[in-house]
Design an enzyme around this catalytic site. Structure first.
Site, PDB file in Angstrom:
ATOM      1  N   LYS A 131     -30.720 -50.526 -79.749  1.00  0.00           N
ATOM      2  CA  LYS A 131     -31.252 -49.213 -80.126  1.00  0.00           C
ATOM      3  C   LYS A 131     -32.396 -49.353 -81.117  1.00  0.00           C
ATOM      4  CE  LYS A 131     -26.910 -46.671 -79.642  1.00  0.00           C
ATOM      5  NZ  LYS A 131     -26.934 -46.003 -78.354  1.00  0.00           N
ATOM      6  N   GLU A 170     -30.750 -43.160 -89.173  1.00  0.00           N
ATOM      7  CA  GLU A 170     -31.799 -42.217 -88.793  1.00  0.00           C
ATOM      8  C   GLU A 170     -31.448 -40.814 -89.236  1.00  0.00           C
ATOM      9  OE1 GLU A 170     -31.975 -42.892 -84.528  1.00  0.00           O
ATOM     10  OE2 GLU A 170     -30.618 -41.220 -84.159  1.00  0.00           O
ATOM     11  N   HIS A 199     -19.254 -37.408 -79.465  1.00  0.00           N
ATOM     12  CA  HIS A 199     -20.537 -37.934 -78.984  1.00  0.00           C
ATOM     13  C   HIS A 199     -20.461 -38.380 -77.535  1.00  0.00           C
ATOM     14  CE1 HIS A 199     -21.831 -37.659 -83.084  1.00  0.00           C
ATOM     15  NE2 HIS A 199     -20.896 -38.495 -83.461  1.00  0.00           N
ATOM     16  N   ARG A 211     -28.979 -48.202 -66.140  1.00  0.00           N
ATOM     17  CA  ARG A 211     -27.999 -48.213 -65.055  1.00  0.00           C
ATOM     18  C   ARG A 211     -27.975 -46.840 -64.412  1.00  0.00           C
ATOM     19  NH1 ARG A 211     -24.496 -44.923 -68.007  1.00  0.00           N
ATOM     20  NH2 ARG A 211     -24.409 -45.511 -70.180  1.00  0.00           N
TER      21      ARG A 211
END
Ligand code: ADP
Ligand code: ADP
Ligand code: MG
Length: 742
Positions: free
Chosen positions: A162, A246, A281, A339
């Site tokens: 990430k 973040e 999430h 994917r």
């Protein structure tokens, strides 16, 4: 016999012209392929003869369906737990690759490559989850001269982190969420970065997935603790504890774009999906297109997603995930999933494509079947991820048998993608997703109506599912308006969870009457059976007694509320003038107050569909009533109602002696699990809400907290132990003891 219900890919033709429509759509694909090939002056390459699917459950079946349709032979791999699984039955060949834990089977690269070699499979489809985003796997497959149906290992590596992916995106001109995604992992440094970014911040595992390792930090005081816990979880799940920090967007939407690329440098996007409705999430409901997006923004998102794919020389299917600030409509790159995604069917529905077929074409070396300008959005689609879980108990996963399953009828506008059928077990070893329900409509309203109706017709007994919960979401006025944000479930908690809205659940009297009449029919049937049994010496005496008994009988059922179960009584007697009809009095079981009386009711089971037919108040009702263990489950116009039958006296005694009743003094396992941490010792004083034990089940961590203050008496298991459901983990010494005088 295979009963999974997959419908052929969406054709937008009206129902009734189905076979023709399918023909037409296949024909159209061939036509397009032919044209693209000609345009590129390219000889179309043959597709594979045989492929191996390195996955299980619905996605394995989904891939096999297209393969079969194209005349491609399929090889399944399976673990010992999946000997009887549907993907094993559907495949032309199936290969046992090891014991149940995925680390010893579905995640074993060598075993899967061996299986491909032995069976002569020319290509491997990884599905999603498991090895699908494992770059070493993709590389090893290629090195073994087998085609990998997906992107290159290098593209996966670039996107698998990430943090690295964010640098790549910045260079490609794609906006990323403001934050720190560098190498420095010093807690003090990271905390300084958090202060710079401004709270709330989000800590994410750079190797993360499935929502694991993510921690929201609201206040600087919590930073260290959250960082440590994120790192712990990341290390466990991804064997890497690097994190990024973040900005945490407070009102975000999750909007992602399906991209596709071939080996000839062609790139397209297939528009966007909104996956904002999430719990933990993780996506619960997905839709395409995203509601309320301007055409301008749609095209911009598509272009940025294609730029992202180009930046890593991407090939095959991928998804670029963006997070969109619902306040200023700014969007930021979040991550790329390298994917085929769980929710790919909503895109297929609105673009009239078969993305697995596209994957096979691209892997075989053919150009993309369609150009960007040929891709058109048509209508609207929803997908529900149906999980074995208990929404009202923090969405804890459930396991068990699919004792009784009824599904909506598939059509060109309704797909049910499932890897399991009635009688199968949802096991503790793998993901708790049972199936996906996908619907298509002319517009959002049309699709939503179909969605709600299909959820109503999807009835599962045997374990808890989120079907009812999804339906409640789909009925919520804000969802209907298209006002979706990732915080939707928390925001509307009071409306979505019955228990949190206060007040207690009161079944409709007609639901109770249906339950009672089903119980009575069941008894009549069992009496009839024993009457017919030539070996039953008691037949005549006891049965005439029992039949007489049925002329007037009381049924007691209780609502299934943990705190205040409410008993009800239904008195059923044969109608005085016609003994094929019954009269029913539905009463409050405590006060004896009559809530409703039904006269001259006719009830029977429809032999064809097994549904209960009853005439209540001159209304002919058809409902599904299932008796399972000590429960009656009624599906009627009020949805699903579970009622408990009284426990026979002798069983009650047994339960008490085993210590499973009287929950006050012990903490029990909510599901089969593994003990990952024990934070208390015998003799320790605890406060209400203290963390006692951390469990791991179905790939998720669950924290068991103290329900009250007290003193720990015994801890009955150790770290690493595997424990069955409903076992006592620890016991309390009766409440807080008076302090001993010194
Ligand atoms: P999506 O973006 O499609 O929701 P997720 O990241 O949630 O994808 O994961 C897709 C599938 O892979 C899900 O079934 C999920 O449970 C599974 N999965 C995700 N992460 C992991 C993991 N670390 N290990 C095993 N399975 C995982
Ligand atoms: P995973 O790999 O686990 O899927 P993602 O980075 O895709 O992790 O994030 C998963 C979900 O977490 C998103 O769909 C979104 O709901 C939420 N999320 C991620 N980043 C942010 C953020 N910066 N602010 C708010 N929510 C976020
Ligand atoms: Mg994600």
């Amino acid at each position: 016999m295979l009963q999974f219900q997959l419908v052929r890919l969406s054709t937008k033709a009206p129902i009734g012209t189905k076979p023709l429509a399918i023909l037409r759509s296949n024909h159209a694909t061939h036509f397009r392929l032919f044209h693209t090939a000609k345009r590129l002056n390219f000889d179309r390459k043959p597709l594979f003869e045989k492929i191996l699917i390195a996955n299980r459950g619905e996605i394995a079946l989904r891939v096999m369906r297209t393969a079969k349709d194209l005349g491609i032979k399929t090889v399944a791999v399976y673990s010992e737990a999946d000997v009887n699984a549907q993907h094993v039955k559907m495949a032309d060949e199936a290969f046992l690759i090891g014991p149940a834990p995925s680390a010893e089977s579905y995640l074993c690269i060598d075993k899967i490559i061996d299986a491909a070699k032995i069976t002569g499979a020319q290509a491997i489809h990884p599905g999603y989850g498991f090895l699908s985003e494992n770059a070493d796997f993709a590389d090893t497959v290629k090195a073994s001269n087998i085609e990998f149906i997906g992107p290159s290992g290098d593209a996966m590596r670039a996107m698998g982190s990430k943090s690295e992916s964010k640098y790549i995106m910045q260079d490609a001109g794609v906006p990323v969420v403001p934050g720190y995604h560098g190498e420095n992992q010093d807690p003090k440094f990271l905390k300084e970065q958090a202060a710079k970014i401004g709270y709330p911040v989000l800590i994410k595992a750079i190797k993360g997935g499935g929502g694991k390792g993510m921690r929201i930090v609201q206040h600087p005081d919590d930073f260290e603790e959250m960082l440590a816990s994120s790192k712990r979880e990341s290390l466990k799940h991804f064997a890497d504890d690097k994190v990024l920090v973040e900005k945490y967007l407070e009102r975000p939407r999750h909007v992602e774009v399906q991209v596709f690329a071939d080996k000839h440098g062609n790139y397209v996007h297939l528009f966007e999906r909104d996956c904002s409705v999430q719990r933990r999430h993780q996506k619960v409901i997905e839709e395409a297109p995203a509601p309320g997006l301007s055409q301008e923004l749609r095209m911009e998102l598509g272009a940025k997603a294609v730029a992202a794919a180009r930046a890593v020389n991407y090939v095959n299917a991928g998804t670029v995930e963006f997070i969109m600030d619902n306040v200023d409509k700014q969007f930021y790159f979040m991550e790329m999933n390298t994917r085929l995604q769980v929710e790919h069917p909503v895109t297929e529905m609105v673009t009239n494509t078969d993305l697995v077929r596209w994957q096979l074409e691209v892997a075989a070396g053919n150009p993309l079947p369609m150009r960007q300008e040929d891709l058109k959005l048509s209508g609207h689609a929803f997908e529900a991820r149906v999980y074995a879980e208990n929404p009202s108990n923090h969405f804890l996963p459930d396991t068990g048998p699919l004792f009784n399953v009824r599904t909506p009828t598939p059509s060109p506008n309704l797909r049910l993608e499932t890897g399991f059928i009635q009688g199968d077990d949802i096991s503790v070893y793998y993901d708790p997703m049972i199936s996906k329900l996908v619907v298509h409509g002319e517009d959002r309203q049309d699709a939503l109506r179909r969605f709600r109706r299909a959820l109503e017709q999807y009835q599962i007994v045997g374990l808890n599912t989120n079907i009812g919960f999804i339906k409640t979401v789909a009925e919520h006025p804000e969802f209907i308006k298209g006002e979706v944000e990732t915080g939707f479930i928390q925001q509307y908690e009071k409306d979505l969870f019955r228990t949190k809205g206060g007040g207690k659940f009161e079944p409709d009297p007609s639901t109770l009457a249906l339950a009672a009449s089903a119980l009575r029919l069941k008894e009549i049937e069992s009496v009839r059976k024993s009457l017919q049994d030539p070996y039953n010496p008691w037949a005549t005496r006891s049965d005439s007694f029992r039949i007489n008994n049925l002329n007037h009988k009381e049924y007691t059922v209780t609502t299934k509320e943990d705190d205040h179960p409410q008993p009800y009584k239904v008195v059923v007697s044969t109608h005085p003038e016609n003994d094929s009809l019954i009269d029913m009095d539905v009463m409050n079981g405590e006060t004896g107050e009559t809530l409703k009386s039904y006269k001259a009711v006719k009830t029977y089971i429809d032999q064809e569909d097994g549904l209960l037919v009853s005439s209540l108040d001159n209304k002919k009702l058809k409902s599904n009533v299932v008796l399972h263990n000590d429960e009656v489950v009624v599906f009627d116009e009020f949805g699903r109602t579970t009622l408990k039958l009284p426990t026979p006296k002798y069983l009650e005694g047994l339960r008490n002696s085993q210590g499973t009743a009287g929950a006050a003094g012990s903490i029990k396992t909510p599901m089969p699990c593994k003990i990952s941490q024990i934070l208390v010792q015998p003799g320790q004083h605890i406060k209400k809400g203290d963390t006692l034990i951390v469990l791991e089940a179905m790939k998720m961590e669950h924290v068991i907290k103290a329900p009250m203050a007290g003193k720990v008496d015994q801890v009955l298991y150790a770290v690493g132990d595997l424990v069955a459901e409903n076992k006592s983990l620890l016991t309390f010494a009766d409440k807080e003891e008076p302090k001993a005088p010194h």
